[in-house]
Motif scaffolding. Structure first.
Motif, mmCIF file in Angstrom:
data_model
loop_
_atom_site.group_PDB
_atom_site.id
_atom_site.type_symbol
_atom_site.label_atom_id
_atom_site.label_comp_id
_atom_site.label_asym_id
_atom_site.label_seq_id
_atom_site.Cartn_x
_atom_site.Cartn_y
_atom_site.Cartn_z
ATOM 1 N N VAL A 11 -57.129 6.430 7.704
ATOM 2 C CA VAL A 11 -56.355 7.669 7.605
ATOM 3 C C VAL A 11 -56.946 8.734 8.513
ATOM 4 O O VAL A 11 -56.243 9.423 9.237
ATOM 5 N N LEU A 12 -58.271 8.876 8.483
ATOM 6 C CA LEU A 12 -58.920 9.884 9.322
ATOM 7 C C LEU A 12 -58.718 9.575 10.796
ATOM 8 O O LEU A 12 -58.491 10.475 11.612
ATOM 9 N N LEU A 13 -58.796 8.276 11.160
ATOM 10 C CA LEU A 13 -58.585 7.895 12.539
ATOM 11 C C LEU A 13 -57.156 8.188 12.968
ATOM 12 O O LEU A 13 -56.900 8.687 14.064
ATOM 13 N N VAL A 147 -40.353 6.337 10.069
ATOM 14 C CA VAL A 147 -41.691 6.828 9.742
ATOM 15 C C VAL A 147 -41.894 6.672 8.239
ATOM 16 O O VAL A 147 -41.126 7.208 7.442
ATOM 17 N N SER A 148 -42.919 5.935 7.864
ATOM 18 C CA SER A 148 -43.190 5.746 6.444
ATOM 19 C C SER A 148 -44.615 5.237 6.298
ATOM 20 O O SER A 148 -45.420 5.328 7.224
ATOM 21 N N HIS A 149 -44.888 4.717 5.117
ATOM 22 C CA HIS A 149 -46.166 4.078 4.872
ATOM 23 C C HIS A 149 -45.964 2.570 4.863
ATOM 24 O O HIS A 149 -44.837 2.088 4.869
ATOM 25 N N ASP A 150 -47.043 1.840 4.866
ATOM 26 C CA ASP A 150 -46.962 0.391 4.770
ATOM 27 C C ASP A 150 -46.621 0.070 3.316
ATOM 28 O O ASP A 150 -47.501 -0.046 2.462
ATOM 29 N N ASN A 151 -45.334 -0.047 3.041
ATOM 30 C CA ASN A 151 -44.872 -0.103 1.649
ATOM 31 C C ASN A 151 -45.186 -1.427 0.958
ATOM 32 O O ASN A 151 -45.352 -1.460 -0.267
ATOM 33 N N GLU A 152 -45.278 -2.514 1.707
ATOM 34 C CA GLU A 152 -45.719 -3.759 1.095
ATOM 35 C C GLU A 152 -47.185 -3.643 0.671
ATOM 36 O O GLU A 152 -47.578 -4.129 -0.383
ATOM 37 N N LEU A 153 -47.968 -2.940 1.485
ATOM 38 C CA LEU A 153 -49.366 -2.710 1.148
ATOM 39 C C LEU A 153 -49.496 -1.857 -0.112
ATOM 40 O O LEU A 153 -50.413 -2.058 -0.916
ATOM 41 N N VAL A 154 -48.567 -0.908 -0.304
ATOM 42 C CA VAL A 154 -48.570 -0.101 -1.532
ATOM 43 C C VAL A 154 -48.533 -1.012 -2.754
ATOM 44 O O VAL A 154 -49.328 -0.884 -3.691
ATOM 45 N N THR A 284 -53.221 5.693 -9.015
ATOM 46 C CA THR A 284 -51.998 6.012 -8.293
ATOM 47 C C THR A 284 -52.271 5.719 -6.826
ATOM 48 O O THR A 284 -53.431 5.643 -6.408
ATOM 49 N N VAL A 285 -51.226 5.502 -6.066
ATOM 50 C CA VAL A 285 -51.394 5.277 -4.634
ATOM 51 C C VAL A 285 -51.223 6.608 -3.916
ATOM 52 O O VAL A 285 -50.182 7.261 -4.042
ATOM 53 N N TYR A 286 -52.271 7.004 -3.217
ATOM 54 C CA TYR A 286 -52.214 8.233 -2.420
ATOM 55 C C TYR A 286 -51.736 7.891 -1.022
ATOM 56 O O TYR A 286 -52.343 7.109 -0.318
ATOM 57 N N ILE A 327 -37.075 -2.077 15.147
ATOM 58 C CA ILE A 327 -36.992 -0.619 15.127
ATOM 59 C C ILE A 327 -38.385 -0.029 15.374
ATOM 60 O O ILE A 327 -39.347 -0.412 14.708
ATOM 61 N N PRO A 328 -38.522 0.905 16.331
ATOM 62 C CA PRO A 328 -39.819 1.570 16.539
ATOM 63 C C PRO A 328 -40.237 2.275 15.250
ATOM 64 O O PRO A 328 -39.440 2.968 14.620
ATOM 65 N N ALA A 329 -41.495 2.094 14.855
ATOM 66 C CA ALA A 329 -41.922 2.629 13.567
ATOM 67 C C ALA A 329 -43.366 3.114 13.601
ATOM 68 O O ALA A 329 -44.189 2.635 14.386
ATOM 69 N N MET A 330 -43.639 4.075 12.729
ATOM 70 C CA MET A 330 -45.001 4.507 12.447
ATOM 71 C C MET A 330 -45.259 4.218 10.968
ATOM 72 O O MET A 330 -44.579 4.759 10.100
ATOM 73 N N LEU A 331 -46.221 3.356 10.680
ATOM 74 C CA LEU A 331 -46.566 3.004 9.306
ATOM 75 C C LEU A 331 -47.951 3.553 8.986
ATOM 76 O O LEU A 331 -48.957 3.104 9.545
ATOM 77 N N VAL A 332 -47.984 4.527 8.085
ATOM 78 C CA VAL A 332 -49.212 5.251 7.758
ATOM 79 C C VAL A 332 -49.970 4.504 6.660
ATOM 80 O O VAL A 332 -49.368 4.021 5.695
ATOM 81 N N PRO A 333 -51.295 4.379 6.755
ATOM 82 C CA PRO A 333 -52.079 3.678 5.725
ATOM 83 C C PRO A 333 -52.015 4.379 4.366
ATOM 84 O O PRO A 333 -51.654 5.550 4.259
ATOM 85 N N VAL A 334 -52.385 3.633 3.321
ATOM 86 C CA VAL A 334 -52.386 4.162 1.953
ATOM 87 C C VAL A 334 -53.753 3.924 1.317
ATOM 88 O O VAL A 334 -54.537 3.093 1.775
ATOM 89 N N VAL A 335 -54.030 4.660 0.239
ATOM 90 C CA VAL A 335 -55.314 4.574 -0.450
ATOM 91 C C VAL A 335 -55.074 4.508 -1.955
ATOM 92 O O VAL A 335 -54.244 5.252 -2.486
ATOM 93 N N ALA A 336 -55.800 3.632 -2.651
ATOM 94 C CA ALA A 336 -55.756 3.594 -4.113
ATOM 95 C C ALA A 336 -56.594 4.746 -4.645
ATOM 96 O O ALA A 336 -57.796 4.814 -4.405
#
Length: 373
Positions: A11-13, A147-154, A284-286, A327-336
């Motif tokens: 996330v920081l990177l 633009v979203s998060h990696d929802n399978e990873l969630v 919760t998933v942040y 589709i061009p996409a940006m998938l943002v990481p998630v954190v438990a």
């Protein structure tokens, strides 16, 4: 040997990467690729923002203001955001979308109430030469980016947390699955990720879909699960988001359960973070609202200004929808988010303060885990 990035460091990177991209060309994405200043019109842009509901706290409190402020910053305060919230109605959202097309906004960011229902409006925007970026949820139709998060990873993070919490008893544990709205394409991804961690490791006793993500529907389904499985036999609950998690926990308490089973969530709503502190919600998933909203604003401005280099740098992932491939996409990481990392997530990112979380009802629980102002 390569160092392995933790979710937090990713996330920081990603934050640093977005910041660097935003600085390209005299401090804004408004600079042309040859370094020359753009025409004034490229700053005077209008971004349409369509969000799906007001039940999810993050949309009004974080997503809209973050996108609005980022657009202003990127356009020397000349760009504006026209905002509309569908309040859970797919028909209302379609009307709002068509109004934005009629008003000739320069680009639309849409978080669809229903991915399929919004497709005709997306097609109309395409015919009007207005780019459409799907935000948070993948929309059908000829969208330009996602633009979203990696929802399978969630879902994987949620499922893994339950298996870990159940420990040696996992194989014989009865787990209730409370999935989200079936028309939301993210629901299938959350479920797929969760099942990849749960199947074969626990007993899935009951599975429910939750119309429009409504907590009252989740509560009704949980009452049915308790009746069929037995309140004392529910060893864990997979809840796809925090609103439903709150309803699930309340329903379990109403049924006389005092030793609550682990319950998952998603979105890091304030009430959910407080429940995590108190121990009534396991995790919760942040999902960094800042990264998602900033990324969406950056992509929208780059698209309108036809800055293909910046746009491509932001949209490095690819994803398929039922109506369009690659589709061009940006998938943002998630954190438990758990008791152990509240300080490193929502507090460090400025989403909440200790005062926000540690109200009188939670003061003792906060003290126990070292959360003090």
């Amino acid at each position: 040997m390569h160092a392995r990035l933790t979710p937090r460091r990713r996330v920081l990177l990603a934050t640093a990467t977005l910041s660097a991209l935003a600085l390209t060309g005299c401090g804004a994405l408004g600079a042309t690729e040859d370094g020359a200043e753009p025409k004034a019109k490229t700053y005077d842009i209008t971004v349409g923002l369509l969000l799906p509901d007001t039940d999810t706290a993050r949309f009004e409190k974080f997503d809209y203001p973050l996108i609005r402020d980022r657009i202003s910053s990127l356009t020397n305060k000349q760009g504006t955001v026209v905002y509309a919230n569908a309040e859970g109605s797919e028909d209302r959202q379609s009307e709002q979308f068509e109004q934005m097309i009629a008003d000739r906004v320069d680009v639309v960011l849409v978080d669809a109430v229903d991915a399929k229902a919004i497709a005709p409006a997306v097609r109309k925007a395409k015919e009007a030469d207005i780019p459409v970026i799907a935000y948070d949820r993948l929309a059908e139709g000829p969208i330009d980016a996602y633009v979203s998060h990696d929802n399978e990873l969630v879902g994987q993070v949620q499922g893994r947390s339950l298996v870990t919490a159940l420990g040696d008893d996992a194989k014989t544990s009865e787990v209730v699955m409370m999935n989200g709205e079936p028309a939301d394409p993210n629901t299938a991804l959350f479920r797929k990720g969760a099942l990849s961690e749960l199947e074969g490791k626990v007993r899935i006793a009951k599975t429910y879909d939750t119309e429009k993500w409504l907590p009252e529907v989740a509560a009704r389904n949980m009452r049915e699960a308790i009746k069929e499985v037995g309140a004392g036999n529910v060893a864990a609950v997979y809840s796809a988001n925090d609103g439903m998690a709150g309803a699930v926990i309340e329903t379990l308490e109403d049924a006389g359960v005092t030793d609550l089973p682990p319950v998952t969530g998603q979105d890091a709503d304030l009430a959910a973070v407080q429940r995590v502190v108190a121990g009534t919600q396991h995790m919760t998933v942040y999902k960094s609202f800042l990264l998602e909203a900033t990324g969406a604003a950056d992509m929208a401005v780059a698209k309108v200004q036809q800055r293909s280099i910046q746009f491509d740098a932001l949209a490095r992932d690819r994803i398929d929808s039922p109506t369009r491939k690659d589709i061009p996409a940006m998938l943002v990481p998630v954190v438990a988010l758990t008791k152990e990392n509240i300080e490193d997530t929502v507090l460090e990112d400025g989403v909440y303060t200790v005062r926000d979380i540690c109200t009188a009802d939670y003061a003792d629980a906060c003290a126990e885990i070292g959360l003090t102002s």
